[in-house]
Enzyme design. Sequence first.
Site, PDB file in Angstrom:
ATOM      1  N   ARG A   1       0.835  -1.219   0.000  1.00 55.69           N
ATOM      2  CA  ARG A   1       0.000   0.000   0.000  1.00 55.69           C
ATOM      3  C   ARG A   1       0.867   1.266   0.000  1.00 55.69           C
ATOM      4  O   ARG A   1       0.529   2.261   0.657  1.00 55.69           O
ATOM      5  CB  ARG A   1      -0.899   0.053   1.239  1.00 55.69           C
ATOM      6  CG  ARG A   1      -1.952  -0.989   1.300  1.00 55.69           C
ATOM      7  CD  ARG A   1      -2.967  -0.821   0.177  1.00 55.69           C
ATOM      8  NE  ARG A   1      -4.145  -1.590   0.462  1.00 55.69           N
ATOM      9  CZ  ARG A   1      -4.250  -2.905   0.294  1.00 55.69           C
ATOM     10  NH1 ARG A   1      -3.251  -3.594  -0.217  1.00 55.69           N
ATOM     11  NH2 ARG A   1      -5.374  -3.516   0.595  1.00 55.69           N
TER      12      ARG A   1
ATOM     13  N   SER B   1     -10.426  -0.269   3.879  1.00 57.11           N
ATOM     14  CA  SER B   1      -9.581  -0.451   5.061  1.00 57.11           C
ATOM     15  C   SER B   1      -9.116   0.914   5.543  1.00 57.11           C
ATOM     16  O   SER B   1      -8.529   1.667   4.776  1.00 57.11           O
ATOM     17  CB  SER B   1      -8.337  -1.268   4.723  1.00 57.11           C
ATOM     18  OG  SER B   1      -8.684  -2.539   4.275  1.00 57.11           O
TER      19      SER B   1
ATOM     20  N   GLU C   1      -4.350   4.008   6.625  1.00 54.97           N
ATOM     21  CA  GLU C   1      -4.053   3.910   5.192  1.00 54.97           C
ATOM     22  C   GLU C   1      -4.660   5.129   4.492  1.00 54.97           C
ATOM     23  O   GLU C   1      -4.169   5.597   3.464  1.00 54.97           O
ATOM     24  CB  GLU C   1      -4.680   2.609   4.653  1.00 54.97           C
ATOM     25  CG  GLU C   1      -4.575   2.470   3.163  1.00 54.97           C
ATOM     26  CD  GLU C   1      -5.298   1.252   2.592  1.00 54.97           C
ATOM     27  OE1 GLU C   1      -5.532   0.269   3.314  1.00 54.97           O
ATOM     28  OE2 GLU C   1      -5.615   1.301   1.409  1.00 54.97           O
TER      29      GLU C   1
HETATM   30  N1  EPU Z   1     -10.186 -10.291  10.979  1.00 52.09           N
HETATM   31  C1  EPU Z   1     -10.813 -10.358  12.201  1.00 52.09           C
HETATM   32  N2  EPU Z   1     -11.763  -9.408  12.483  1.00 52.09           N
HETATM   33  C2  EPU Z   1     -12.104  -8.442  11.609  1.00 52.09           C
HETATM   34  C3  EPU Z   1     -11.437  -8.361  10.372  1.00 52.09           C
HETATM   35  C4  EPU Z   1     -10.487  -9.304  10.067  1.00 52.09           C
HETATM   36  O1  EPU Z   1     -10.543 -11.227  13.007  1.00 52.09           O
HETATM   37  O2  EPU Z   1     -12.986  -7.648  11.950  1.00 52.09           O
HETATM   38  C5  EPU Z   1      -9.214 -11.344  10.626  1.00 52.09           C
HETATM   39  C6  EPU Z   1      -9.806 -12.278   9.576  1.00 52.09           C
HETATM   40  O3  EPU Z   1     -10.515 -13.315  10.147  1.00 52.09           O
HETATM   41  C7  EPU Z   1      -8.582 -12.777   8.862  1.00 52.09           C
HETATM   42  C8  EPU Z   1      -7.634 -11.597   8.944  1.00 52.09           C
HETATM   43  O4  EPU Z   1      -8.090 -10.779  10.003  1.00 52.09           O
HETATM   44  O5  EPU Z   1      -8.008 -13.848   9.545  1.00 52.09           O
HETATM   45  C9  EPU Z   1      -7.556 -10.818   7.647  1.00 52.09           C
HETATM   46  O6  EPU Z   1      -8.841 -10.328   7.306  1.00 52.09           O
HETATM   47  P1  EPU Z   1      -9.302 -10.065   5.780  1.00 52.09           P
HETATM   48  O7  EPU Z   1      -9.006 -11.252   4.946  1.00 52.09           O
HETATM   49  O8  EPU Z   1     -10.680  -9.549   5.805  1.00 52.09           O
HETATM   50  O9  EPU Z   1      -8.293  -8.984   5.239  1.00 52.09           O
HETATM   51  P2  EPU Z   1      -7.637  -7.691   5.891  1.00 52.09           P
HETATM   52  O10 EPU Z   1      -6.205  -7.992   6.175  1.00 52.09           O
HETATM   53  O11 EPU Z   1      -8.469  -7.197   7.005  1.00 52.09           O
HETATM   54  C10 EPU Z   1      -6.778  -6.812   3.573  1.00 52.09           C
HETATM   55  C11 EPU Z   1      -6.813  -5.546   2.788  1.00 52.09           C
HETATM   56  C12 EPU Z   1      -8.173  -5.358   2.112  1.00 52.09           C
HETATM   57  C13 EPU Z   1      -8.398  -6.530   1.190  1.00 52.09           C
HETATM   58  C14 EPU Z   1      -8.348  -7.814   2.022  1.00 52.09           C
HETATM   59  C15 EPU Z   1      -8.485  -9.049   1.175  1.00 52.09           C
HETATM   60  C16 EPU Z   1      -5.286  -4.031   3.907  1.00 52.09           C
HETATM   61  C17 EPU Z   1      -5.135  -2.773   4.699  1.00 52.09           C
HETATM   62  N3  EPU Z   1      -6.530  -4.398   3.648  1.00 52.09           N
HETATM   63  O12 EPU Z   1      -7.712  -6.684   4.644  1.00 52.09           O
HETATM   64  O13 EPU Z   1      -8.106  -4.174   1.331  1.00 52.09           O
HETATM   65  O14 EPU Z   1      -9.641  -6.430   0.524  1.00 52.09           O
HETATM   66  O15 EPU Z   1      -7.063  -7.904   2.715  1.00 52.09           O
HETATM   67  O16 EPU Z   1      -7.320  -9.284   0.477  1.00 52.09           O
HETATM   68  O17 EPU Z   1      -4.282  -4.634   3.517  1.00 52.09           O
HETATM   69  C18 EPU Z   1      -8.577  -1.833   1.316  1.00 52.09           C
HETATM   70  O18 EPU Z   1      -7.367  -1.644   1.208  1.00 52.09           O
HETATM   71  O19 EPU Z   1      -9.398  -0.867   1.324  1.00 52.09           O
HETATM   72  C19 EPU Z   1      -9.077  -3.187   1.452  1.00 52.09           C
HETATM   73  C20 EPU Z   1     -10.366  -3.446   1.676  1.00 52.09           C
END
Ligand code: EPU
Length: 343
Positions: free
Chosen positions: A166, A242, A338
Amino acid sequence: MRLQDHCPLKKYNTFGIEATADRMMEYESVEELQAFIQRRLSEGNTTPLLHIGDGSNLLFLNDFKGTILRSGMKEIHVTADEGDYVYVRVTAGIVWDDWVQYAVDSNWYGLENLSLIPGTVGASAVQNIGAYGAEAKDFIIFVDTVDLQTGEVRHFTAEECRYGYRDSAFKHELKGRYAVTHVHFRLSHSFRPNLEYGGIHKALAERDIDETNLTAEQLRQTIIEIRRAKLPEPSLLGNAGSFFTNPIVPKATFERLLNENPDMPHYEVDKDYVKIPAGWMIEQCGWKGKTLGKAGVYERQALVLVNRGGATGADIKALCERIQEDVEARFGIHIEPEVNFIA
Ligand code: EPU
């Protein structure tokens, strides 16, 4: 060229924050943008400029005392077609997901996992957007820009853009200086689906889609459905995706955290660093679904802050700071927004 004075910004930021810009200028060609900069130079005008895309990564804290620039250019051109690769020049003002759909429809592959990410093509090259194991930088070859101080065109190779998670040079030493006008992508004629990110295999199985005969359109639609289930639609509930990036911590810090939290999800970055999901930490701190003033934490994904209706930039910032304090107190980790704060 379209110029508007005292421009309300609500429809130009996906948080739906009510703020005003002194001026908004939408340009239809590089020459128009250059003429605008030349005029400012000749008038000695040094008021602030802010180039925006779709406003899906912005938080306006105040009215903007300057000119907001937007690209109205919408063109997609194949510049070369060699062997397995097609090289395509795309204007910055095109909505990112329209470009992904165009690529899939043209049988140019690679972008499927980046379906439905909000924002424009120009923002993808500044922010290095990413999702489901793919990042914009995997496909960007170089970027055309206009220097906002001189009006000169300048090209940056992907290496010069210094892409990271990012992140890019456009968020650091080049910040505010260059307007991205075009992004050059290299896509493939062969479809090599990337299904390894947690959740995709399961989502395909639930839809009875046979992975051995998977099409790019099926993968794109599956990614769209996964995103829709987790992320709020900005026209219904103001948000900027995010709100925080996932912190990347040294192995020793990770081991301490894992010891205290054996169920903590994590992703290895390299042999020295590990990425911890900020959404998980925020949920552990009890913030998921909570509201502070008119700002809230989304019920289904704690990484997303939302405007519950009538929130100001200051309301969202206050919630951000409370969450940062709690995550720091509980895990000893500082999480960084972000989203771009515009003071
Ligand atoms: N998780 C929780 N609680 C929550 C959210 C997440 O426990 O409320 C846990 C999930 O269970 C999972 C882990 O955290 O084990 C990761 O969650 P998720 O796959 O939803 O992805 P993220 O790391 O929260 C990132 C990106 C998203 C992207 C997703 C999918 C960043 C800052 N965000 O989110 O990007 O869609 O992966 O690849 O890297 C964005 O940048 O606007 C965005 C939505």
